[in-house]
Write a protein that holds these residues in place. Structure first.
Motif, PDB file in Angstrom:
ATOM      1  N   THR A 139       1.088  -1.379  -0.019  1.00 29.52           N
ATOM      2  CA  THR A 139       0.448  -0.195  -0.157  1.00 29.52           C
ATOM      3  C   THR A 139       0.783   1.797  -0.087  1.00 29.52           C
ATOM      4  N   SER A 140       1.957   1.042   1.157  1.00 29.88           N
ATOM      5  CA  SER A 140       2.408   2.919   0.614  1.00 29.88           C
ATOM      6  C   SER A 140       3.767   2.446   0.076  1.00 29.88           C
ATOM      7  N   VAL A 141       3.803   1.406  -1.278  1.00 30.47           N
ATOM      8  CA  VAL A 141       4.821   1.617  -2.234  1.00 30.47           C
ATOM      9  C   VAL A 141       3.039   2.221  -3.420  1.00 30.47           C
ATOM     10  N   SER A 142       2.516   1.383  -3.896  1.00 34.97           N
ATOM     11  CA  SER A 142       1.814   1.747  -4.962  1.00 34.97           C
ATOM     12  C   SER A 142       1.456   3.151  -4.381  1.00 34.97           C
ATOM     13  N   VAL A 145       3.130   5.897  -6.383  1.00 37.24           N
ATOM     14  CA  VAL A 145       2.377   5.099  -7.994  1.00 37.24           C
ATOM     15  C   VAL A 145       1.383   5.196  -8.555  1.00 37.24           C
ATOM     16  N   PHE A 146       0.413   5.054  -7.984  1.00 33.83           N
ATOM     17  CA  PHE A 146      -0.759   5.517  -7.875  1.00 33.83           C
ATOM     18  C   PHE A 146      -1.434   7.438  -8.725  1.00 33.83           C
ATOM     19  N   SER A 147      -0.874   7.742  -7.636  1.00 35.42           N
ATOM     20  CA  SER A 147      -1.044   9.132  -7.928  1.00 35.42           C
ATOM     21  C   SER A 147      -0.400  10.045  -8.686  1.00 35.42           C
ATOM     22  N   ALA A 148       1.168   9.407  -9.136  1.00 29.81           N
ATOM     23  CA  ALA A 148       1.394   9.780 -10.070  1.00 29.81           C
ATOM     24  C   ALA A 148       1.225   9.266 -11.406  1.00 29.81           C
ATOM     25  N   ALA A 149       0.369   8.686 -11.970  1.00 28.26           N
ATOM     26  CA  ALA A 149      -0.550   7.804 -13.073  1.00 28.26           C
ATOM     27  C   ALA A 149      -1.667   8.606 -13.296  1.00 28.26           C
TER      28      ALA A 149
END
Length: 154
Positions: A139-142, A145-149
């Motif tokens: 969760t902390s890694v993804s 990534v989701f917000s940047a995408a």
């Protein structure tokens, strides 16, 4: 999600929006839901994303059909037509990317919730702790990534 103009999903024609809503909002009998329920939720999400992508592509094709000049059979403004095709292609790509990202994020959260439930019901304390730590790490890694995408898709 379907309207009179929306084509029926050939992969799962028996699922209607009412069935989907009832399946996702109705509480389970007692205890956690089964793996089959989670698998069907993932399949429904994947089918919905696939259907939305097909609809977006069909709308983009309809919107980009050229209108010929009266009697000539030629397109009136080729540069304008090219811009319209380009704009529709970009809009369709953004919509498809957003739908794919949403589906992937929902699928990841569903799988992590399933993993955490399995770790909790395993009966061994260290397995529960390990699964909770793994869920927290993913969760902390993804999340960034989701917000940047999502930022890139705007």
């Amino acid at each position: 999600m379907t309207s009179p103009a929306t084509p029926q999903n050939s992969k799962n024609p028996k699922i209607s929006p009412a069935t989907l809503e009832a399946a996702t909002t109705s509480p389970g009998a007692s205890g956690p839901s089964s793996t089959a329920d989670d698998a069907s939720e993932l399949e429904i999400a994947a089918d919905a994303a696939s259907e939305a992508t097909e609809i977006a592509a069909a709308l983009a094709v309809e919107a980009t059909e050229p209108e010929p000049e009266a009697g000539t059979g030629l397109v009136a403004d080729p540069a304008g037509q090219f811009r319209a095709v380009n704009d529709n292609l970009l809009a369709t790509a953004k919509l498809t990317g957003t739908l794919t990202l949403d589906t992937y994020e929902n699928t990841l959260h569903t799988l992590l919730a399933l993993e955490e439930r399995v770790g909790t019901v395993s009966g061994l304390g260290w397995i529960g702790e390990l699964t909770r730590a793994h869920v927290a790490l993913v969760t902390s890694v993804s999340s960034p990534v989701f917000s940047a995408a999502r930022q890139a898709l705007q």
